[in-house]
Each structure stands twice: as C-alpha cells, then as structure tokens.
Design a protein around this motif. Structure first.
Motif, mmCIF file in Angstrom:
data_model
loop_
_atom_site.group_PDB
_atom_site.id
_atom_site.type_symbol
_atom_site.label_atom_id
_atom_site.label_comp_id
_atom_site.label_asym_id
_atom_site.label_seq_id
_atom_site.Cartn_x
_atom_site.Cartn_y
_atom_site.Cartn_z
ATOM 1 N N GLY A 135 -8.679 -10.876 8.891
ATOM 2 C CA GLY A 135 -8.153 -10.197 8.491
ATOM 3 C C GLY A 135 -6.958 -10.580 7.769
ATOM 4 O O GLY A 135 -5.429 -9.858 7.256
ATOM 5 N N ILE A 193 -8.600 -5.940 11.814
ATOM 6 C CA ILE A 193 -7.671 -6.356 12.753
ATOM 7 C C ILE A 193 -6.622 -5.698 13.200
ATOM 8 O O ILE A 193 -5.501 -4.648 13.915
ATOM 9 C CB ILE A 193 -7.342 -7.465 12.306
ATOM 10 C CG1 ILE A 193 -8.797 -8.203 13.223
ATOM 11 C CG2 ILE A 193 -6.819 -7.944 13.717
ATOM 12 C CD1 ILE A 193 -8.740 -10.337 12.552
ATOM 13 N N LEU A 218 -4.660 -7.796 19.541
ATOM 14 C CA LEU A 218 -6.290 -8.697 19.166
ATOM 15 C C LEU A 218 -7.196 -9.220 19.557
ATOM 16 O O LEU A 218 -8.579 -9.093 19.403
ATOM 17 C CB LEU A 218 -4.777 -9.765 19.425
ATOM 18 C CG LEU A 218 -5.601 -11.132 18.520
ATOM 19 C CD1 LEU A 218 -6.809 -10.828 17.040
ATOM 20 C CD2 LEU A 218 -5.007 -12.521 18.533
#
Length: 323
Positions: free
Chosen positions: A279, A285, A291
């Motif tokens: 990330g 992400i 998440l």
C-alpha cells in the motif's frame, strides 16, 4: 494509505474568471504553491446545459511526465464545484486541468443470477473449496434487500427491483468519499451471483471540454509555462495513470520491502501462508472502498458477512479475527 497525489477537499475561495462571462468555468488562479487550494466552479447555465443531474470529470495531467489524476464531481441543477489541495508530494511543473461535462450521472446497475456452487476437498488446507459454479434457470425473486451505507449513515435501504433477466438499477444518489453497498437475502438458502457496473471513463462522451494550465511552484523552483499551445488533450487513455520516467538503474529494496524489514516481525514476514499487499507504492488499497473489501477480493476463501453495521469474517468456513 493514500497514494501521493492531489487530495480532494471541499473548500472554495475567491475565484479567477477564465475568459468571458459566457465561459462556464472559473478557477481561483493560475499559479499555486504547496498546501495551496485550487478551487473551481462550473455553471452549465452559461452554455445552456443546466442538467438536473450530470457529472463533471476533471483530469489533471503533468506535462513533463504525462501522469494523470482523474476525479468526478456531481453536477446538480447545472452547478458543480470543488477544490483540490496541492500536496507536498506533487512535483513543481505545469499541469493541464481538463474539465469535461457528461450528461451521465454516476449510476449503479447490474444483474443478479441464481447460482449453484460445486465444492471439492482440498487436501492442502483440509477444507472444502469452491471449484465450479453453475447458473441456474428461473427468475430471481425480488426479496433481496440492498443497503448503501456511507460514513454519514444509511443512504439507501430498499428491496431490489429485479427484471425478467435479473437486471436491476439503483436510484441515483450523491455522497462524498466512499460508501459500502450491502446485499441481504435474509433467511433464504438461495445463492445468488450479484454483478455490479458503474460508468467508466472509457465510455465518456463529453458535451463540454475545456483545458486550463496551472503552474505549481515548489521551494525555489519556479517552472516556466513553456509552449502550452502545443498541448493536445487526448481522451483515449490506453495506459491509465501511467508515468514516463527516464531510463534508470534501480538497486536495493523497494519502499514496501524496506518497511517490512524495519517494522514487521518475523511471524508476519515468513511462511507459506504469508502474503504482503503493497500500500506504499501501489494505490490498489486506496482505490478500494475499504480494507476488508480489498482483502476479500485477494484472499481466496475469505468471506465477510454483514449483520447490520457489524462485520463477521470467516476463512473457508472457520471464523477468523482481523488485527
């Protein structure tokens, strides 16, 4: 973790008029420094395009590297406005801001199918895994509830209106940042496959396009505007968000590898069941709604069940904890 870029804010300052009063676009300047706010206002009333609901696409391109950032803002009753803060990670240079009006509003639609899943025993995991899916005949019932939840609360909550071929569409709704869309079939034992589609940039056919050039100054660097007249905006983007670099030789660890080496314990760095998702140098992400949705799409066997606002996690039918 957000990827380096221009951070969206909802701030407005004094506006700089670009051109004559018939021009629908107004910016608050042409030169900015780090932490300054670039704000804009767009009015379709000036060009006879006062749509009740439409979309303003804002594409920003670095003239030196060709890197692009893409944003969407709602047009409501012919008006759209927004702002961007110049982050510290942005290089000094000349940036082309292209504003495009589209008569399509951000919609969510798709199809629901009856499915049957065939499982097989996995000797490596000692669990049953899905190996084949079959589409089953018959119309999907209209007893599937959907809920759209943002950080501000529930935006939509109703039963899905499904057509003869399983097609559905959700009513238009305006929300900031991100939202979670949840489908619930209640106590039924049916299994459905839910497809979801939203308009994408490759289908964009703008009714209005205008490009303005902005100079970003950083420290003592004051770049020249150069020959911006030679710039030609290209709507076709075969390599989205790409960045052209001069030829370099890279040695050593990546940022993600360096972070893992310095901050992650051995338990989470080694083993056949360990996977690392980057990330730091990847924005995958940051692009995900949250998440948990990101993990579910990339970890085979991980399932997330929603019961109201709470989440319950399982991996191959066994409960798991998320740390």
């Amino acid at each position: 973790m957000k990827a380096p870029g221009l951070l969206s804010l909802f701030l407005l300052g004094s506006l700089f008029v670009c051109g004559q009063s018939s021009n629908p676009l107004r910016l608050n300047g042409k030169e900015f420094s780090v932490c300054d706010t670039i704000s804009f206002e767009w009015s379709g009333h000036n060009i006879g395009k006062a749509y009740k609901l439409a979309t303003l696409h804002v594409w920003i391109e670095d003239l030196e590297t060709n890197q692009r950032w893409k944003y969407r803002y709602p047009i409501v009753n012919g008006i759209s406005e927004g702002a961007l803060e110049v982050s510290k990670e942005i290089d000094a240079g000349i940036y082309a801001f292209t504003f495009m009006g589209s008569d399509e509003f951000l919609e969510m639609k798709g199809q629901v199918k009856n499915m049957r899943f065939k499982t097989s025993y996995n000797y490596k995991t000692d669990k049953q895994d899905t190996v084949v899916t079959y589409e089953m005949p018959g119309k999907v019932g209209e007893d599937i509830r959907y809920t759209l939840i943002s950080s501000k609360g529930i935006l939509l909550n109703d039963f899905l209106k499904v057509g003869a071929k399983g097609e559905y569409s959700l009513p238009p709704v305006i929300f900031g940042d991100t939202a979670n869309l949840i489908f619930d079939i209640g106590k039924k034992k049916n299994r459905y496959w839910v497809f979801l589609q939203t308009p994408i940039d490759s289908m964009l056919t703008p009714f209005y396009t205008q490009t303005q050039f902005v100079r970003i100054n950083k420290d003592s660097l004051v770049p020249s505007f150069g020959d911006t007249a030679a710039y030609v905006f290209n709507l076709v983007d075969p390599y989205p968000d790409y960045k052209t670099l001069r030829e370099v030789t890279v040695t050593g660890l990546t940022k993600a590898e360096r972070y893992e080496k310095e901050h992650v314990s051995g338990l989470f760095r080694h083993g056949i069941d360990v996977r690392t998702f980057d990330g730091i140098e990847s924005d995958d992400i940051a692009r995900s709604p949250d998440l948990f949705t990101f993990l579910q799409a990339r970890v085979a066997g991980l399932r997330i069940n929603y019961r109201g606002p709470r989440r319950y996690f399982s991996w191959r039918n066994d409960p798991v904890a998320i740390f």
